[in-house]
Design a protein around this motif. Structure first.
Motif, PDB file in Angstrom:
ATOM      1  N   ILE A 265       0.843  -1.193   0.000  1.00 55.19           N
ATOM      2  CA  ILE A 265       0.000   0.000   0.000  1.00 55.19           C
ATOM      3  C   ILE A 265       0.878   1.243   0.000  1.00 55.19           C
ATOM      4  O   ILE A 265       1.716   1.429   0.889  1.00 55.19           O
ATOM      5  N   ASP A 266       0.671   2.077  -1.008  1.00 47.92           N
ATOM      6  CA  ASP A 266       1.341   3.374  -1.068  1.00 47.92           C
ATOM      7  C   ASP A 266       0.367   4.397  -0.494  1.00 47.92           C
ATOM      8  O   ASP A 266      -0.618   4.763  -1.137  1.00 47.92           O
ATOM      9  N   THR A 267       0.614   4.855   0.722  1.00 45.46           N
ATOM     10  CA  THR A 267      -0.333   5.725   1.412  1.00 45.46           C
ATOM     11  C   THR A 267      -0.100   7.188   1.058  1.00 45.46           C
ATOM     12  O   THR A 267       0.929   7.565   0.495  1.00 45.46           O
ATOM     13  N   ALA A 268      -1.054   8.010   1.437  1.00 44.61           N
ATOM     14  CA  ALA A 268      -0.921   9.454   1.259  1.00 44.61           C
ATOM     15  C   ALA A 268      -0.116  10.035   2.424  1.00 44.61           C
ATOM     16  O   ALA A 268      -0.050   9.437   3.506  1.00 44.61           O
ATOM     17  N   PRO A 269       0.526  11.185   2.231  1.00 43.58           N
ATOM     18  CA  PRO A 269       1.189  11.849   3.362  1.00 43.58           C
ATOM     19  C   PRO A 269       0.163  12.161   4.453  1.00 43.58           C
ATOM     20  O   PRO A 269      -1.007  12.402   4.163  1.00 43.58           O
ATOM     21  N   ALA A 270       0.608  12.123   5.689  1.00 44.05           N
ATOM     22  CA  ALA A 270      -0.240  12.396   6.857  1.00 44.05           C
ATOM     23  C   ALA A 270      -1.092  11.180   7.196  1.00 44.05           C
ATOM     24  O   ALA A 270      -1.297  10.279   6.375  1.00 44.05           O
ATOM     25  N   LEU A 271      -1.610  11.169   8.418  1.00 41.11           N
ATOM     26  CA  LEU A 271      -2.397  10.035   8.903  1.00 41.11           C
ATOM     27  C   LEU A 271      -3.876  10.314   8.679  1.00 41.11           C
ATOM     28  O   LEU A 271      -4.599  10.723   9.590  1.00 41.11           O
ATOM     29  N   THR A 272      -4.338  10.089   7.470  1.00 46.58           N
ATOM     30  CA  THR A 272      -5.747  10.263   7.146  1.00 46.58           C
ATOM     31  C   THR A 272      -6.553   9.077   7.671  1.00 46.58           C
ATOM     32  O   THR A 272      -5.995   8.053   8.084  1.00 46.58           O
ATOM     33  N   ASP A 273      -7.881   9.208   7.622  1.00 45.77           N
ATOM     34  CA  ASP A 273      -8.736   8.096   8.048  1.00 45.77           C
ATOM     35  C   ASP A 273      -8.489   6.862   7.187  1.00 45.77           C
ATOM     36  O   ASP A 273      -8.506   5.728   7.687  1.00 45.77           O
TER      37      ASP A 273
END
Length: 413
Positions: A265-273
């Motif tokens: 999983i390539d996540t987005a910057p910051a801890l989103t929901d």
């Protein structure tokens, strides 16, 4: 007899099949045959996945055999019956396409029933390989479940997509068709560009409709890379991000983990929901930072937040990117600031930028670059039998206390 789908524009043929089965068999709407399984499933009104698809060759011979071929390859749990009066002429091509039976257009009800019975026996005898077959039970968090690896960073521009795509490609090459990569940067995901893909379907499509209810359908919606890597590409537009709910995402990741050995999983910057939902299912956390003060301080804060949330992660891999002997920081500076060890240091690489611009990951370009070798070491951390470089890795050099003093002076503890 159930789970049959008719692909024909001829009403008399529909009536004959329905009379033979005594059931209101659903049929595709009039028009050209769908190009492949994904397009076929999108036309299903009730979302029920058939066990047998009956294709009328009169709708177009080439299109009929192409659809049969793709169903046979992409959906082995579906049998295909071809309706044609040219059995002698098309027999070899139909066999190669995986057609289980050919019936004439004027077949009586008994012939139709017999052909459908044979097709149903074929599809029910095709048992896909068990999800855990040949897999190391220790690779996932539970038996029969794939290993979920999330690449995270508190800030953008640190090479997260480069790491995620190369990791996924490396795992896919180590074991064909074992890996799926999910672009979870819902607004500005760049996985498709990094792999030079032009996706027909995106994350928005796979969390909705029939693809969200059936794993076989889901696989036909995935974008295929030349390495055998399956990819869930990010939405085409930032505006589509709102169409991906957290519950739908969780269900998707659980389904992918039941179908693939590795889910990267390539996540987005910051801890989103959405990122937190992914982390709840994550087995291995790859934490990434650049070797600069903002990046390191951001990583320390993210580690603190994860710790407060009870997400300690026994399998945690800290990666420092863009290492440079002239940056003013050393590996020891980074470790002292974040309060934990660094597992891998990636050097600043000109070839990495070129690979992103060309859409060819470093592990495929075979570029003679120090970062390529380091990326192979990262892949080795997750493969069952890693082939490590026998030579010891060199520690990143640095100017000593200058960097550490600067980090602490800016408030790092």
């Amino acid at each position: 007899m159930n789970n049959i789908l008719l692909a024909t524009d001829f009403v008399d043929l529909r009536d004959r099949f329905r009379a033979a089965t005594g059931q209101p068999i659903p049929a595709l709407p009039p028009g050209p045959l769908p190009a492949g399984p994904a397009q076929l499933f999108q036309l299903l009104e009730d979302g029920a996945v058939p066990e047998v698809v009956v294709i009328d060759e009169r709708s177009g011979t080439e299109a009929a055999l192409e659809l049969a071929t793709r169903l046979n390859v992409e959906c082995p749990g579906i049998a295909v019956v071809l309706v044609s009066d040219r059995a002698a002429e098309l027999g070899l091509g139909a066999m190669r396409a995986g057609v289980s039976d050919i019936v004439p257009t004027e077949s009586d009800e008994d012939e139709i029933r017999q052909a459908l019975d044979r097709a149903l026996r074929v599809t029910r005898q095709r048992s896909p390989a068990g999800q855990g077959d040949g897999a190391d039970p220790g690779q996932g968090s539970q038996s029969g479940r794939g290993r979920v690896l999330s690449v995270v960073s508190p800030k953008g521009g640190v090479g997260k997509t480069t790491i995620a795509t190369n990791l996924a490609v490396g795992l896919a090459r180590s074991e064909p068709h074992s890996t799926v990569l999910v672009d979870l940067d819902l607004q500005f995901g760049d996985v498709a560009n990094a792999l030079n893909l032009s996706p027909e379907h995106t994350l928005v499509d796979v969390v909705q409709g029939v693809a969200a209810r059936d794993s076989m359908v889901l696989k036909t919606f995935l974008t295929q890379h030349e390495t055998g890597l399956a990819v869930v590409c990010g939405p085409h537009s930032p505006a589509e991000a709102d169409l991906v709910g957290v519950e739908e995402l969780t269900h998707l990741l659980q389904t992918l983990a039941s179908e693939f050995r590795y889910v990267v999983i390539d996540t987005a910057p910051a801890l989103t929901d959405h990122t937190l939902a992914a982390l709840d299912l994550t087995d291995d956390l790859v934490l990434l930072t650049s070797m600069d003060v903002p990046g390191v301080r951001g990583l320390r804060k993210e580690l603190d937040i994860l710790r407060d949330l009870g997400m300690a992660f026994e399998r945690r891999h800290v990666v420092v990117n863009f290492a440079d002997t002239h940056s003013g920081l050393t590996r020891s500076d980074v470790e002292a600031t974040i309060g934990t060890g660094v597992d891998l240091v990636l050097p600043r690489s000109r070839a990495a930028a070129v690979s992103m611009n060309q859409g060819v990951p470093l592990l495929l370009s075979e570029a003679r670059d120090p970062m390529t070798k380091k990326l192979r070491h990262l892949v080795d951390r997750f493969t069952p039998a890693p082939m490590r470089d026998p030579r010891p890795a060199k520690a990143t050099a640095g100017p000593g206390f200058g960097g550490r003093h600067r980090l602490r002076r800016k408030g790092a503890q």
